[in-house]
Design a protein around this motif. Structure first.
Motif, PDB file in Angstrom:
ATOM      1  N   GLU A   1       2.706   4.113   8.763  1.00  0.00           N
ATOM      2  CA  GLU A   1       2.078   3.100   9.247  1.00  0.00           C
ATOM      3  C   GLU A   1       3.004   1.632   9.100  1.00  0.00           C
ATOM      4  OE1 GLU A   1      -1.371   2.536   6.848  1.00  0.00           O
ATOM      5  OE2 GLU A   1      -2.310   4.063   7.992  1.00  0.00           O
ATOM      6  N   VAL A   2       3.651   1.539   7.989  1.00  0.00           N
ATOM      7  CA  VAL A   2       4.664   0.377   7.757  1.00  0.00           C
ATOM      8  C   VAL A   2       5.659   0.597   9.009  1.00  0.00           C
ATOM      9  CG1 VAL A   2       6.305  -0.591   6.110  1.00  0.00           C
ATOM     10  CG2 VAL A   2       4.157   0.228   5.280  1.00  0.00           C
ATOM     11  N   GLN A   3       6.692   1.649   9.039  1.00  0.00           N
ATOM     12  CA  GLN A   3       7.373   1.793   9.862  1.00  0.00           C
ATOM     13  C   GLN A   3       6.985   1.534  11.339  1.00  0.00           C
ATOM     14  OE1 GLN A   3      10.668   2.804   9.003  1.00  0.00           O
ATOM     15  NE2 GLN A   3       9.949   2.689   7.047  1.00  0.00           N
ATOM     16  N   ALA A   4       5.871   1.775  11.588  1.00  0.00           N
ATOM     17  CA  ALA A   4       5.471   1.657  13.021  1.00  0.00           C
ATOM     18  C   ALA A   4       5.290   0.164  13.335  1.00  0.00           C
ATOM     19  CB  ALA A   4       4.070   2.248  13.269  1.00  0.00           C
TER      20      ALA A   4
ATOM     21  N   ALA B   1       0.951  -1.183  -0.013  1.00  0.00           N
ATOM     22  CA  ALA B   1      -0.035  -0.042   0.136  1.00  0.00           C
ATOM     23  C   ALA B   1       0.785   1.268   0.174  1.00  0.00           C
ATOM     24  CB  ALA B   1      -1.056   0.157   1.051  1.00  0.00           C
ATOM     25  N   SER B   2       1.962   1.210   0.728  1.00  0.00           N
ATOM     26  CA  SER B   2       2.937   2.367   0.857  1.00  0.00           C
ATOM     27  C   SER B   2       3.492   2.512  -0.609  1.00  0.00           C
ATOM     28  CB  SER B   2       4.025   1.976   1.750  1.00  0.00           C
ATOM     29  OG  SER B   2       4.919   2.946   1.821  1.00  0.00           O
ATOM     30  N   ASP B   3       3.827   1.519  -1.179  1.00  0.00           N
ATOM     31  CA  ASP B   3       4.480   1.609  -2.511  1.00  0.00           C
ATOM     32  C   ASP B   3       3.474   2.052  -3.662  1.00  0.00           C
ATOM     33  OD1 ASP B   3       6.797   0.401  -1.488  1.00  0.00           O
ATOM     34  OD2 ASP B   3       6.596  -1.727  -2.430  1.00  0.00           O
ATOM     35  N   GLN B   4       2.300   1.661  -3.269  1.00  0.00           N
ATOM     36  CA  GLN B   4       1.377   2.194  -4.190  1.00  0.00           C
ATOM     37  C   GLN B   4       1.244   3.695  -4.228  1.00  0.00           C
ATOM     38  OE1 GLN B   4      -2.098  -0.398  -3.605  1.00  0.00           O
ATOM     39  NE2 GLN B   4      -1.404  -1.803  -5.045  1.00  0.00           N
ATOM     40  N   ALA B   5       1.116   4.209  -2.806  1.00  0.00           N
ATOM     41  CA  ALA B   5       0.902   5.599  -2.592  1.00  0.00           C
ATOM     42  C   ALA B   5       2.227   6.305  -3.201  1.00  0.00           C
ATOM     43  CB  ALA B   5       1.006   5.981  -1.000  1.00  0.00           C
ATOM     44  N   HIS B   6       3.338   5.622  -3.089  1.00  0.00           N
ATOM     45  CA  HIS B   6       4.635   6.422  -3.420  1.00  0.00           C
ATOM     46  C   HIS B   6       4.296   6.701  -5.217  1.00  0.00           C
ATOM     47  CE1 HIS B   6       9.003   6.412  -5.175  1.00  0.00           C
ATOM     48  NE2 HIS B   6       8.802   7.309  -4.163  1.00  0.00           N
ATOM     49  N   GLU B   7       3.797   5.591  -6.082  1.00  0.00           N
ATOM     50  CA  GLU B   7       3.698   5.847  -7.117  1.00  0.00           C
ATOM     51  C   GLU B   7       2.839   6.652  -7.491  1.00  0.00           C
ATOM     52  OE1 GLU B   7       4.377   5.094 -11.228  1.00  0.00           O
ATOM     53  OE2 GLU B   7       5.494   4.264  -9.614  1.00  0.00           O
TER      54      GLU B   7
ATOM     55  N   ARG C   1       3.154   9.673   3.056  1.00  0.00           N
ATOM     56  CA  ARG C   1       3.630   9.890   4.422  1.00  0.00           C
ATOM     57  C   ARG C   1       2.933   9.170   5.234  1.00  0.00           C
ATOM     58  NH1 ARG C   1       4.509  15.098   2.616  1.00  0.00           N
ATOM     59  NH2 ARG C   1       2.442  15.585   3.699  1.00  0.00           N
ATOM     60  N   GLU C   2       1.555   8.982   5.307  1.00  0.00           N
ATOM     61  CA  GLU C   2       0.517   8.261   6.165  1.00  0.00           C
ATOM     62  C   GLU C   2       1.070   6.688   5.976  1.00  0.00           C
ATOM     63  OE1 GLU C   2      -3.966   7.573   7.190  1.00  0.00           O
ATOM     64  OE2 GLU C   2      -3.310   9.397   6.410  1.00  0.00           O
TER      65      GLU C   2
END
Length: 76
Positions: A41-44, A15-21, A36-37
Protein backbone atom coordinates in the motif's frame (compact mmCIF):
# COMPACT_ATOMS: atom_id res chain seq x y z
CA UNK A 1 12.40 22.21 -3.15
CA UNK A 2 11.90 19.96 -0.13
CA UNK A 3 9.32 17.25 -0.51
CA UNK A 4 6.54 17.54 2.07
CA UNK A 5 4.57 14.30 1.90
CA UNK A 6 0.94 14.40 3.03
CA UNK A 7 -0.16 12.94 6.35
CA UNK A 8 -1.88 10.08 4.53
CA UNK A 9 1.47 8.78 3.27
CA UNK A 10 3.09 9.27 6.67
CA UNK A 11 0.29 7.28 8.33
CA UNK A 12 0.57 4.48 5.74
CA UNK A 13 4.31 4.24 6.37
CA UNK A 14 3.79 4.13 10.13
CA UNK A 15 1.25 1.32 9.70
CA UNK A 16 3.78 -0.57 7.60
CA UNK A 17 6.47 -0.02 10.22
CA UNK A 18 4.13 -1.31 12.94
CA UNK A 19 3.37 -4.39 10.85
CA UNK A 20 7.11 -4.94 10.41
CA UNK A 21 7.60 -4.75 14.16
CA UNK A 22 4.87 -7.39 14.57
CA UNK A 23 6.85 -9.68 12.25
CA UNK A 24 9.96 -9.13 14.36
CA UNK A 25 8.06 -10.06 17.53
CA UNK A 26 6.04 -12.94 16.07
CA UNK A 27 7.20 -14.12 12.63
CA UNK A 28 4.12 -16.02 11.53
CA UNK A 29 2.47 -16.36 8.13
CA UNK A 30 -0.20 -13.91 9.25
CA UNK A 31 2.19 -11.19 10.38
CA UNK A 32 4.29 -11.55 7.23
CA UNK A 33 1.17 -11.28 5.07
CA UNK A 34 0.01 -8.18 6.94
CA UNK A 35 3.41 -6.52 6.54
CA UNK A 36 3.56 -7.31 2.82
CA UNK A 37 0.09 -5.84 2.36
CA UNK A 38 0.92 -2.63 4.28
CA UNK A 39 4.25 -2.27 2.47
CA UNK A 40 2.52 -2.70 -0.89
CA UNK A 41 0.00 0.00 0.00
CA UNK A 42 2.83 2.40 0.87
CA UNK A 43 4.71 1.64 -2.33
CA UNK A 44 1.64 2.18 -4.49
CA UNK A 45 0.70 5.43 -2.75
CA UNK A 46 4.26 6.77 -2.97
CA UNK A 47 4.36 6.00 -6.69
CA UNK A 48 1.08 7.82 -7.31
CA UNK A 49 2.12 10.84 -5.24
CA UNK A 50 5.56 11.07 -6.88
CA UNK A 51 3.91 11.05 -10.29
CA UNK A 52 1.41 13.72 -9.23
CA UNK A 53 4.09 16.11 -7.96
CA UNK A 54 6.66 15.29 -10.64
CA UNK A 55 9.41 14.23 -8.23
CA UNK A 56 11.56 11.08 -8.36
CA UNK A 57 9.87 8.20 -6.61
CA UNK A 58 12.92 7.29 -4.53
CA UNK A 59 13.17 10.83 -3.17
CA UNK A 60 9.50 10.85 -2.23
CA UNK A 61 9.89 7.48 -0.51
CA UNK A 62 12.89 8.76 1.46
CA UNK A 63 10.96 11.86 2.55
CA UNK A 64 8.00 9.73 3.66
CA UNK A 65 10.18 7.36 5.68
CA UNK A 66 12.07 10.24 7.27
CA UNK A 67 8.88 12.04 8.36
CA UNK A 68 7.25 8.80 9.56
CA UNK A 69 10.22 7.58 11.56
CA UNK A 70 11.78 10.83 12.74
CA UNK A 71 9.00 13.37 13.21
CA UNK A 72 10.06 16.90 13.90
CA UNK A 73 9.31 18.09 17.43
CA UNK A 74 6.18 20.18 17.78
CA UNK A 75 6.79 23.88 17.84
CA UNK A 76 5.55 25.45 21.07
Amino acid sequence: MAIEPPDELINLQRASDQAHEAVRQNPSDETWAAWRERAGEVQAAVTVYATEIGEPRNQVEAAVKKRARYPEPSEA
